[in-house]
Design a protein around this motif. Structure first.
Motif, mmCIF file in Angstrom:
data_model
loop_
_atom_site.group_PDB
_atom_site.id
_atom_site.type_symbol
_atom_site.label_atom_id
_atom_site.label_comp_id
_atom_site.label_asym_id
_atom_site.label_seq_id
_atom_site.Cartn_x
_atom_site.Cartn_y
_atom_site.Cartn_z
ATOM 1 N N GLU A 133 0.941 -1.181 0.176
ATOM 2 C CA GLU A 133 0.121 0.047 0.065
ATOM 3 C C GLU A 133 0.756 1.474 -0.036
ATOM 4 O O GLU A 133 0.602 2.194 -0.666
ATOM 5 N N GLU A 134 2.040 1.237 0.688
ATOM 6 C CA GLU A 134 3.010 2.440 0.738
ATOM 7 C C GLU A 134 3.628 2.520 -0.409
ATOM 8 O O GLU A 134 3.730 3.788 -0.701
ATOM 9 N N MET A 148 -2.720 -7.831 -4.775
ATOM 10 C CA MET A 148 -2.835 -6.386 -5.276
ATOM 11 C C MET A 148 -3.763 -6.555 -6.545
ATOM 12 O O MET A 148 -4.120 -7.576 -6.705
ATOM 13 N N GLU A 198 4.259 -0.417 -8.719
ATOM 14 C CA GLU A 198 3.907 -0.728 -7.278
ATOM 15 C C GLU A 198 4.339 -2.235 -7.057
ATOM 16 O O GLU A 198 4.411 -2.346 -5.906
#
Ligand code: PFF
Length: 444
Positions: free
Chosen positions: A128-129, A277, A288
């Motif tokens: 997420e970060e 994800m 990402e």
């Protein structure tokens, strides 16, 4: 005559064309387009497009380039004298400048991530970060634009200083390394728990995912990835030797390009599913997912630096090849010096590229048909202009050129026995133009 590459060896000719084809299209664009468009269904249509449209259109561009040894405009004027056929050259020139503009933005992202990797910023975060990190970088009011501008200036320098040969040599040495590194990443990704889901996503097509939009995007991806339909390969073929086999070169390029794209998919999707994800993340997908994979690897930072560095090299050989199209045009058709021609093409890309770079931040509200400038340029060039160029080249070579000349080129004046020639010519005349037209019209 511009100082475009002159290929002294057979390998040089293939390597430069592969250098143009293999780039961010395979490693950045292919996974996200496949992710957004149903995975397996997209990949299946993509493979069919490479085979039925890609190879015949590459061969068509090769025939025009090698038969004339001239730039696209000059080549069309020579082969269809007194007609307006050479106007079709503009499709490629406009598409190449649009692609250069948004492609440079992604090259800028690669630079940012390379710096992040070197400075240790790509470790110790949750998936997420990493998502938040990319969102805040890409929407930053000036940082992505700064990298885009610097990248375009570097591209300019390489083209002006004639460093192109050097870059191509480096790239030829690096390509096999890129390939090996991709393999290592694939293995890591495939060993993650739940990786099987990623394989199913890629290779088990669901019929319900097939639609006109998916077909258009898969076709656009095939053209984009093969650098096809905008006369980039035509330009390179104008420097092929008369003894090079056009059909064999075309097949090798299509095969290697597709292999790299599939490897990129095998690197990204198992990790996507393993970490819960979403494959539909769009252009930010690899930014990402890759950090998550680096974290899994011993010496992850080293791998991260290597991968981004190689991606950078792979992308600059692609931007060089797309810049050559407009430079050669300004130089040979408008009488500009090489320096001036390069400057004109860079200035256009700087203006358009800066606007594209701001598409994720300050200009995110500026949309046309619901697309930001970045997406609009991508959509119009890849999905509309390149396949339109594909129809043109296949019809021109398949129907308008004297067939003796075409067969002479394919067989090197009867000295080669090309067993696939009949099938290839059939695909060039009927399958490729009709299939492209059907995909277009299915959108309406
Ligand atoms: N084929 C390149 C890639 O996959 O990254 C992109 C590209 C290069 C498109 C050159 C068009 C072109 F003329």
């Amino acid at each position: 005559m511009s100082d475009r590459a002159r290929f002294t060896t057979k390998m040089g000719a293939i390597a430069a064309s592969v250098g143009s084809a293999v780039g961010l299209g395979n490693i950045w664009r292919f996974p996200y387009e496949a992710g957004e468009n149903g995975g397996g269904a997209f990949i299946l249509i993509y493979l069919a497009c490479v085979l039925l449209m890609g190879i015949p259109v590459i061969v068509a561009e090769f025939v025009v380039g090698r038969a004339t040894h001239r730039n696209v405009n000059g080549a069309l004027k020579q082969l269809a004298p007194g007609s307006r056929t050479h106007w079709f050259a503009y499709i490629g020139i406009i598409a190449s400048l649009m692609i250069l503009s948004f492609y440079s933005v992604v090259c800028g992202w690669i630079v940012e991530y390379l710096i992040l990797a070197v400075s240790g910023g790509l470790s110790g975060h949750t998936p997420e970060e990493y998502g938040v990190m990319f969102a805040s970088f890409s929407s930053h009011p000036w940082r992505p634009m700064l990298w885009t501008v610097l990248f375009l200036l570097l591209n300019h320098l390489v083209l002006r200083r004639g460093l192109k040969r050097g870059i191509e040599r480096i790239s030829n040495m690096m390509m096999p390394v890129l390939f090996v590194i991709l393999l290592i990443f694939c293995i890591h990704s495939l060993m993650m728990p739940g990786a099987g889901e990623g394989l199913r996503f890629m290779f088990a097509p669901r019929l319900s995912d097939v639609s006109a939009t998916v077909a258009v995007k898969a076709m656009g991806q095939a053209f984009f990835s093969l650098s096809l339909g905008l006369s980039c390969l035509l330009t390179y073929a104008s420097y092929f030797k008369d003894s090079d086999s056009l059909v064999r070169n075309a097949t090798v390029i299509a095969f290697l390009d597709t292999l790299v794209a599939v490897l990129a998919g095998l690197m990204i999707f198992p990790a996507v599913f393993s970490y819960g994800m979403t494959p539909e993340a769009g252009p930010k997908l690899i930014f990402e997912v890759l950090p998550v994979i680096f974290q899994q690897m011993h010496f992850g930072i080293v791998w991260a630096v290597l991968l981004f560095l190689l991606l950078f090299v792979a992308s600059i050989t692609s931007t060089i090849s797309m810049s050559e199209i407009s430079i050669a045009f300004f130089e040979e058709e408008h009488g500009l010096s090489r320096d001036k021609a390069t400057a004109v093409s860079t200035v256009i890309a700087l203006v358009l590229g800066s606007l594209c770079a701001l598409s994720f931040g300050p200009l995110s509200g500026v949309t046309v048909c619901g697309m930001t400038l970045f997406s609009l340029f991508d959509y119009v060039s890849s999905n509309l202009l390149l396949p339109a160029g594909g129809i043109f080249f296949s019809v021109f070579v398949g129907w308008m050129l004297e067939q003796r000349l075409v067969e002479d080129e394919l067989t090197n004046r009867g000295t080669l026995n090309v067993r696939t020639m009949r099938v290839l010519l059939f695909c060039m005349r009927y399958v490729a133009p009709l299939a492209i037209a059907v995909v277009f019209f299915s959108l309406i």
